[in-house]
Scaffold this active site. Structure first.
Site, PDB file in Angstrom:
ATOM      1  N   HIS A 144       0.866  -1.201   0.000  1.00 39.76           N
ATOM      2  CA  HIS A 144       0.000   0.000   0.000  1.00 39.76           C
ATOM      3  C   HIS A 144       0.895   1.242   0.000  1.00 39.76           C
ATOM      4  O   HIS A 144       1.489   1.579   1.017  1.00 39.76           O
ATOM      5  CB  HIS A 144      -0.889   0.003   1.247  1.00 39.76           C
ATOM      6  CG  HIS A 144      -1.831   1.167   1.315  1.00 39.76           C
ATOM      7  ND1 HIS A 144      -3.159   1.028   1.644  1.00 39.76           N
ATOM      8  CD2 HIS A 144      -1.658   2.494   1.101  1.00 39.76           C
ATOM      9  CE1 HIS A 144      -3.747   2.203   1.626  1.00 39.76           C
ATOM     10  NE2 HIS A 144      -2.849   3.121   1.306  1.00 39.76           N
ATOM     11  N   HIS A 152       1.414   5.430  -1.812  1.00 40.00           N
ATOM     12  CA  HIS A 152       1.002   6.533  -2.688  1.00 40.00           C
ATOM     13  C   HIS A 152       2.246   7.071  -3.382  1.00 40.00           C
ATOM     14  O   HIS A 152       3.127   7.624  -2.718  1.00 40.00           O
ATOM     15  CB  HIS A 152       0.336   7.651  -1.879  1.00 40.00           C
ATOM     16  CG  HIS A 152      -0.907   7.184  -1.182  1.00 40.00           C
ATOM     17  ND1 HIS A 152      -2.162   7.322  -1.730  1.00 40.00           N
ATOM     18  CD2 HIS A 152      -1.085   6.545  -0.004  1.00 40.00           C
ATOM     19  CE1 HIS A 152      -3.060   6.784  -0.910  1.00 40.00           C
ATOM     20  NE2 HIS A 152      -2.426   6.307   0.144  1.00 40.00           N
ATOM     21  N   LYS A 173      -9.629  -0.464  -5.199  1.00 42.56           N
ATOM     22  CA  LYS A 173      -9.591   0.290  -3.946  1.00 42.56           C
ATOM     23  C   LYS A 173     -10.929   0.935  -3.644  1.00 42.56           C
ATOM     24  O   LYS A 173     -11.476   1.672  -4.468  1.00 42.56           O
ATOM     25  CB  LYS A 173      -8.500   1.376  -4.042  1.00 42.56           C
ATOM     26  CG  LYS A 173      -8.359   2.241  -2.803  1.00 42.56           C
ATOM     27  CD  LYS A 173      -7.859   1.447  -1.601  1.00 42.56           C
ATOM     28  CE  LYS A 173      -7.984   2.241  -0.315  1.00 42.56           C
ATOM     29  NZ  LYS A 173      -6.751   2.786   0.174  1.00 42.56           N
ATOM     30  N   HIS A 225     -10.410   1.257   2.491  1.00 37.31           N
ATOM     31  CA  HIS A 225     -10.153   2.309   3.479  1.00 37.31           C
ATOM     32  C   HIS A 225     -11.314   2.216   4.464  1.00 37.31           C
ATOM     33  O   HIS A 225     -12.428   2.659   4.168  1.00 37.31           O
ATOM     34  CB  HIS A 225     -10.079   3.689   2.825  1.00 37.31           C
ATOM     35  CG  HIS A 225      -9.749   4.766   3.822  1.00 37.31           C
ATOM     36  ND1 HIS A 225      -8.527   5.400   3.856  1.00 37.31           N
ATOM     37  CD2 HIS A 225     -10.465   5.277   4.856  1.00 37.31           C
ATOM     38  CE1 HIS A 225      -8.522   6.259   4.875  1.00 37.31           C
ATOM     39  NE2 HIS A 225      -9.689   6.206   5.489  1.00 37.31           N
ATOM     40  N   HIS A 278      -4.283  -0.401   6.333  1.00 35.43           N
ATOM     41  CA  HIS A 278      -3.750   0.430   7.420  1.00 35.43           C
ATOM     42  C   HIS A 278      -4.602   0.359   8.686  1.00 35.43           C
ATOM     43  O   HIS A 278      -5.175   1.356   9.124  1.00 35.43           O
ATOM     44  CB  HIS A 278      -3.547   1.886   6.974  1.00 35.43           C
ATOM     45  CG  HIS A 278      -4.626   2.471   6.096  1.00 35.43           C
ATOM     46  ND1 HIS A 278      -5.948   2.475   6.446  1.00 35.43           N
ATOM     47  CD2 HIS A 278      -4.559   3.072   4.890  1.00 35.43           C
ATOM     48  CE1 HIS A 278      -6.639   3.050   5.487  1.00 35.43           C
ATOM     49  NE2 HIS A 278      -5.819   3.422   4.529  1.00 35.43           N
ATOM     50  N   ASP A 290       1.573   2.807   3.445  1.00 37.68           N
ATOM     51  CA  ASP A 290       0.701   3.973   3.255  1.00 37.68           C
ATOM     52  C   ASP A 290       1.528   5.253   3.234  1.00 37.68           C
ATOM     53  O   ASP A 290       1.050   6.314   3.654  1.00 37.68           O
ATOM     54  CB  ASP A 290      -0.395   4.057   4.324  1.00 37.68           C
ATOM     55  CG  ASP A 290      -1.540   4.975   3.899  1.00 37.68           C
ATOM     56  OD1 ASP A 290      -1.639   5.284   2.701  1.00 37.68           O
ATOM     57  OD2 ASP A 290      -2.319   5.394   4.769  1.00 37.68           O
TER      58      ASP A 290
HETATM   59  O1  DOR Z   1      -3.318   9.780   5.474  1.00 41.49           O
HETATM   60  C1  DOR Z   1      -3.713   9.423   4.383  1.00 41.49           C
HETATM   61  N1  DOR Z   1      -3.196   9.930   3.245  1.00 41.49           N
HETATM   62  N2  DOR Z   1      -4.698   8.526   4.312  1.00 41.49           N
HETATM   63  C2  DOR Z   1      -5.270   8.196   3.146  1.00 41.49           C
HETATM   64  O2  DOR Z   1      -6.163   7.396   3.151  1.00 41.49           O
HETATM   65  C3  DOR Z   1      -4.858   8.856   1.885  1.00 41.49           C
HETATM   66  C4  DOR Z   1      -3.512   9.374   1.972  1.00 41.49           C
HETATM   67  C5  DOR Z   1      -3.146  10.333   0.863  1.00 41.49           C
HETATM   68  O3  DOR Z   1      -3.437  10.038  -0.290  1.00 41.49           O
HETATM   69  O4  DOR Z   1      -2.547  11.368   1.152  1.00 41.49           O
HETATM   70 ZN    ZN Z   2      -3.327   5.129   1.597  1.00 42.10          ZN
END
Ligand code: DOR
Ligand code: ZN
Length: 361
Positions: free
Chosen positions: A21, A23, A115, A152, A190, A263
């Site tokens: 997971h 980004h 997702k 989520h 998470h 995450d």
């Molecule tokens: O803290 C987070 N940031 N939680 C999420 O679910 C998305 C993520 C983000 O894309 O910045």
């Molecule tokens: Zn995330």
């Protein structure tokens, strides 16, 4: 058991882990953060919450190509010290997702998972699902073809206390969903609560959970230590200490249903240090080092490989990586920031010294 310093090995070697997971963002941010994930992990499940989100096979393919292109440039610029890195793409579920599009993306090997963001739960979730029952036909198709749903797990009702939103989601959304569709493979992403840990432990093997390094390291007090700490704000938000302890026990238990998902969610410094800061903690630069600290503290380094490199692959039906990485028990300073000016991103535990250092293969 009392941890005895002399029992800590000088180094540990394990299969190259995967991040289930992460980004990676896009454009200039992608170019600046990708190297950190690619340096540590063999594969990563890439979140689709771009603006606009990744909702089709074609946009996923194009995003994957941009990731690979950014890697190529990095390898060219820095002598190619990264190992081979494979991004695993996901599809952002909306109220109007076409099950045929999903099935085609899965069959063509583009989509590895789907997702679910409840609408308005977190960053770039405005296109998310407004009511889980609306996507029942899509979920039925997913269960039939075997593509996992990544969740989520927070309700979005403003009347529900922010610290309770995960537990309420499990009760009101996840459990009914699993009763309707027991064969659907689900990853509760998470996890942050004892309730989530216990729910996953009590469920069948087609429910699993990822655990971040930051939720293993901090409880909610850290957000307010000496003043408000925007770089420790993420969603789901860190909970009280008893929940952190439950997460630490689960991660280090060897239970196959728990695996690594950072995450890591970079935001530019001005978007964090402002009156209404974005949710997201950036752990990519030292993710494995952070996890290793927790496994060391729990005298569970012998279970680190299962959590970081075996359990996730097994859940997704993918082979474990053959390559190895070594972590040395030696000081490792987290960068104060990465990037410059408005593009700067402040990592988790910036400027602090960690006890482990990754030696890439
Ligand atoms: O803290 C987070 N940031 N939680 C999420 O679910 C998305 C993520 C983000 O894309 O910045
Ligand atoms: Zn995330």
């Amino acid at each position: 058991m009392v941890s005895n310093q002399s029992e800590v090995p000088r180094s540990i070697t394990l299969r190259r882990p995967d991040d289930w997971h992460v980004h990676l963002r896009d454009g200039a941010m992608l170019a600046q953060v990708l190297r950190y994930t690619a340096r540590q992990f063999a594969r990563a499940i890439v979140m689709p919450n771009l603006l606009p989100p990744i909702r089709t096979v074609d946009t996923a393919r194009a995003y994957c190509a941009r990731i690979l292109a950014a890697l190529g440039r990095e390898a060219g610029l820095h002598g190619g010290d990264e190992g081979v890195f494979t991004p695993l793409m996901t599809c952002y579920l909306t109220d109007t997702t076409d099950p045929e599009e999903l099935a085609r993306g899965f069959a063509e090997g583009v989509f590895v998972a789907v997702k679910l963001y409840p609408a308005h739960a977190t960053t770039n979730s405005a296109f998310g699902v407004t009511d889980i029952r609306r996507v029942q036909p899509v979920l039925e198709r997913m269960a039939a073809i075997g593509i996992p749903l990544l969740v989520h797990g927070e309700v979005t009702d403003a009347a529900i206390d922010v610290f309770d939103r995960e537990a309420v989601f499990i009760e009101q959304v996840l459990d009914p969903l699993r009763r309707r569709l027991p064969e659907l493979k689900i990853v509760l992403e998470h996890v942050t609560t004892e309730e989530a840990v216990e729910y996953v432990q009590s469920a069948s093997a087609n429910l699993a959970a990822t655990i971040t390094a930051h939720h293993l390291q901090i409880n909610r007090n850290a957000l307010f230590a000496g003043g408000i700490r925007p770089h420790l704000y993420c969603l789901p938000i860190a909970k009280r200490e008893k929940h952190r302890q439950a997460l630490r026990r689960a991660a280090t238990s060897g239970d196959r249903r728990f695996f690594l998902g950072t995450d890591s969610a970079p935001h530019m410094q001005p978007a964090k240090e402002t009156a209404c800061g974005c949710a997201g903690i950036f752990t990519a630069p030292c993710a494995l080092e952070l996890y290793a600290e927790v496994f060391e503290e729990r005298t569970a380094l012998d279970r680190f490989e299962a959590f970081a490199a075996l359990n996730g692959a097994a859940f997704y039906g993918l082979p474990a990586n053959e390559e190895r990485v070594t972590l040395r028990h030696e000081p490792c300073v987290v960068p104060e920031r990465i990037g410059e000016g408005d593009m700067a991103v402040i990592p988790f535990r910036a400027g602090e010294t960690l006890r482990w250092r990754l030696i890439p293969s």
